[in-house]
Scaffold this active site. Structure first.
Site, PDB file in Angstrom:
ATOM      1  N   GLY A   1       2.772  -1.087   4.312  1.00 23.60           N
ATOM      2  CA  GLY A   1       2.756   0.257   3.974  1.00 23.60           C
ATOM      3  C   GLY A   1       4.363   0.489   3.673  1.00 23.60           C
ATOM      4  O   GLY A   1       4.821   0.528   2.767  1.00 23.60           O
TER       5      GLY A   1
ATOM      6  N   SER B   1       3.093  -2.390  10.436  1.00 27.15           N
ATOM      7  CA  SER B   1       4.577  -2.180  10.654  1.00 27.15           C
ATOM      8  C   SER B   1       5.488  -3.681  10.332  1.00 27.15           C
ATOM      9  O   SER B   1       6.126  -4.137  11.190  1.00 27.15           O
ATOM     10  CB  SER B   1       5.099  -1.769  12.047  1.00 27.15           C
ATOM     11  OG  SER B   1       4.581  -0.489  12.036  1.00 27.15           O
TER      12      SER B   1
ATOM     13  N   GLU C   1      -5.777  -5.229  10.577  1.00 21.47           N
ATOM     14  CA  GLU C   1      -4.607  -4.282  10.831  1.00 21.47           C
ATOM     15  C   GLU C   1      -4.889  -3.433  12.018  1.00 21.47           C
ATOM     16  O   GLU C   1      -5.653  -2.618  12.101  1.00 21.47           O
ATOM     17  CB  GLU C   1      -4.555  -3.345   9.637  1.00 21.47           C
ATOM     18  CG  GLU C   1      -4.343  -3.748   8.365  1.00 21.47           C
ATOM     19  CD  GLU C   1      -3.741  -2.808   7.469  1.00 21.47           C
ATOM     20  OE1 GLU C   1      -2.597  -3.026   7.096  1.00 21.47           O
ATOM     21  OE2 GLU C   1      -4.424  -1.766   7.029  1.00 21.47           O
TER      22      GLU C   1
ATOM     23  N   ASN D   1       0.852  -1.170  -0.061  1.00 17.50           N
ATOM     24  CA  ASN D   1      -0.007  -0.102  -0.185  1.00 17.50           C
ATOM     25  C   ASN D   1       0.931   1.078  -0.166  1.00 17.50           C
ATOM     26  O   ASN D   1       1.489   1.500   0.982  1.00 17.50           O
ATOM     27  CB  ASN D   1      -0.855  -0.053   1.312  1.00 17.50           C
ATOM     28  CG  ASN D   1      -1.612   1.077   1.374  1.00 17.50           C
ATOM     29  OD1 ASN D   1      -1.857   2.110   0.523  1.00 17.50           O
ATOM     30  ND2 ASN D   1      -2.183   1.384   2.652  1.00 17.50           N
TER      31      ASN D   1
ATOM     32  N   LYS E   1       0.204   4.240  -0.368  1.00 14.31           N
ATOM     33  CA  LYS E   1      -0.509   5.316   0.150  1.00 14.31           C
ATOM     34  C   LYS E   1      -0.153   6.733  -0.634  1.00 14.31           C
ATOM     35  O   LYS E   1      -0.042   6.634  -1.865  1.00 14.31           O
ATOM     36  CB  LYS E   1       0.077   5.873   1.607  1.00 14.31           C
ATOM     37  CG  LYS E   1      -0.133   4.359   2.497  1.00 14.31           C
ATOM     38  CD  LYS E   1       0.035   4.724   3.731  1.00 14.31           C
ATOM     39  CE  LYS E   1       0.039   3.499   4.651  1.00 14.31           C
ATOM     40  NZ  LYS E   1      -0.035   3.508   6.134  1.00 14.31           N
TER      41      LYS E   1
ATOM     42  N   GLU F   1      -7.113   4.529   7.889  1.00 12.42           N
ATOM     43  CA  GLU F   1      -6.819   5.966   7.463  1.00 12.42           C
ATOM     44  C   GLU F   1      -7.957   6.534   6.831  1.00 12.42           C
ATOM     45  O   GLU F   1      -8.320   7.607   6.925  1.00 12.42           O
ATOM     46  CB  GLU F   1      -5.529   5.987   6.560  1.00 12.42           C
ATOM     47  CG  GLU F   1      -4.317   5.943   7.365  1.00 12.42           C
ATOM     48  CD  GLU F   1      -3.098   5.485   6.589  1.00 12.42           C
ATOM     49  OE1 GLU F   1      -2.929   5.475   5.531  1.00 12.42           O
ATOM     50  OE2 GLU F   1      -2.298   4.839   7.512  1.00 12.42           O
TER      51      GLU F   1
ATOM     52  N   GLY G   1       2.139   2.035  10.823  1.00 11.03           N
ATOM     53  CA  GLY G   1       2.884   3.179  10.425  1.00 11.03           C
ATOM     54  C   GLY G   1       3.685   3.823  11.700  1.00 11.03           C
ATOM     55  O   GLY G   1       4.306   4.701  12.070  1.00 11.03           O
TER      56      GLY G   1
HETATM   57  C1  PEP Z   1      -0.890  -0.076   6.016  1.00 13.27           C
HETATM   58  O1  PEP Z   1      -1.121   1.089   6.108  1.00 13.27           O
HETATM   59  O2  PEP Z   1      -1.914  -0.688   5.501  1.00 13.27           O
HETATM   60  C2  PEP Z   1       0.184  -0.542   6.934  1.00 13.27           C
HETATM   61  C3  PEP Z   1      -0.032  -1.764   7.223  1.00 13.27           C
HETATM   62  O3  PEP Z   1       1.128   0.547   7.071  1.00 13.27           O
HETATM   63  P1  PEP Z   1       2.682   0.385   7.676  1.00 13.27           P
HETATM   64  O4  PEP Z   1       3.224  -1.215   7.010  1.00 13.27           O
HETATM   65  O5  PEP Z   1       3.410   1.219   7.453  1.00 13.27           O
HETATM   66  O6  PEP Z   1       2.231  -0.022   9.168  1.00 13.27           O
END
Ligand code: PEP
Length: 250
Positions: A233, A212, A167, A9, A11, A97, A173
């Site tokens: 992400g 993460s 998630e 993703n 973003k 988000e 993040g």
């Molecule tokens: C996400 O936004 O779906 C995500 C998992 O972000 P990150 O890996 O940065 O935590």
């Protein structure tokens, strides 16, 4: 057997130049490291460039959102038919988000889910609890409510043509990953909840972990019985770390 899946993703990140470099790096390395289903989800305006760049690498394309409406006076929205024209197969829906910053509620996510499936695309449905909800012991209730919004409107069998991403919002993040055991507990809860309604859907549906996940922790998370892949992400923005996660997925 469920095929492992890793979805990036991206973003609100990247320029035409940096996105071209990123997809070139992933495409060049992917066949050597992974047999998993690999999906990248760039910003809408980068879809055409990325579609062209992935060529016959086997990498699939996804969008980060879609409108619940097909056409008309909906300024700023992108329809599922438009996404299809650019080769999208997946659409991330209900990302925290979108829920928490842009106020998308369960009812809207359910409408989008229906629109995405009606267009023949696969939703990657995100569910997960806030930190205060986890601390209050409400994780399962929150996740169940988010899933019920889809099951009650589309029916449980609709999840055969979808992917679920668990998630935990506190892990997105933040660098704070759920432990493999914490994640597995919720993944197993989701699968069991589905199994009560339809054993075959529960067996087939891929449940990704997101929050993460990175090159260092992916193998441990992905070794858990009900974790079928990752929604990534930050670590999807560098070809090297994304490829390392794809390699860990198998
Ligand atoms: C996400 O936004 O779906 C995500 C998992 O972000 P990150 O890996 O940065 O935590």
């Amino acid at each position: 057997m469920r095929q492992p899946m890793v979805a990036g993703n991206w973003k609100l990140n990247g320029s035409r130049e940096s996105v071209a470099a990123l997809i070139a790096g992933i495409s060049a390395g992917i066949s050597a490291v992974s047999k998993s289903e690999v999906v990248v989800c760039p910003a809408f305006v980068h879809l055409a460039d990325v579609q062209q760049a992935i060529g016959d690498s086997g990498i699939k394309l996804g969008a980060q959102n879609a409108a619940d409406q097909e056409s008309g006076a909906f300024t700023g929205e992108i329809a599922t038919s438009m996404l299809q024209e650019f080769g999208c197969e997946y659409v991330i829906l209900g990302h925290s988000e979108r829920r928490n910053i842009y106020g998308e509620d369960d009812a809207l996510v359910a409408k989008k889910f229906a629109a995405v499936q009606a267009a023949g695309l696969k939703p990657i449905l995100c569910v997960g609890e806030l930190l205060e909800e986890r601390e209050a012991g409400a994780t399962e209730t929150v996740v169940a409510t988010q899933l019920d919004a889809i099951i009650n409107s589309a029916g449980v069998t609709a999840l055969t043509n979808a992917v679920i991403a668990y998630e935990p919002v506190w892990a997105i993040g933040t660098g704070k990953t759920a432990s493999p055991e914490q994640a597995q507990e919720v993944h197993a809860f989701i699968r069991q909840k589905l199994a009560v309604l339809d054993g075959s859907v529960a067996e087939k549906v891929q449940i990704l972990y997101g929050g993460s996940m990175n090159a260092g922790n992916a193998a441990d998370l992905l070794s858990m019985a009900d974790i079928d892949g990752g929604l990534i992400g930050g670590a999807s923005l560098q070809a090297e770390s994304f490829l390392a996660i794809c390699q860990a997925a198998g």
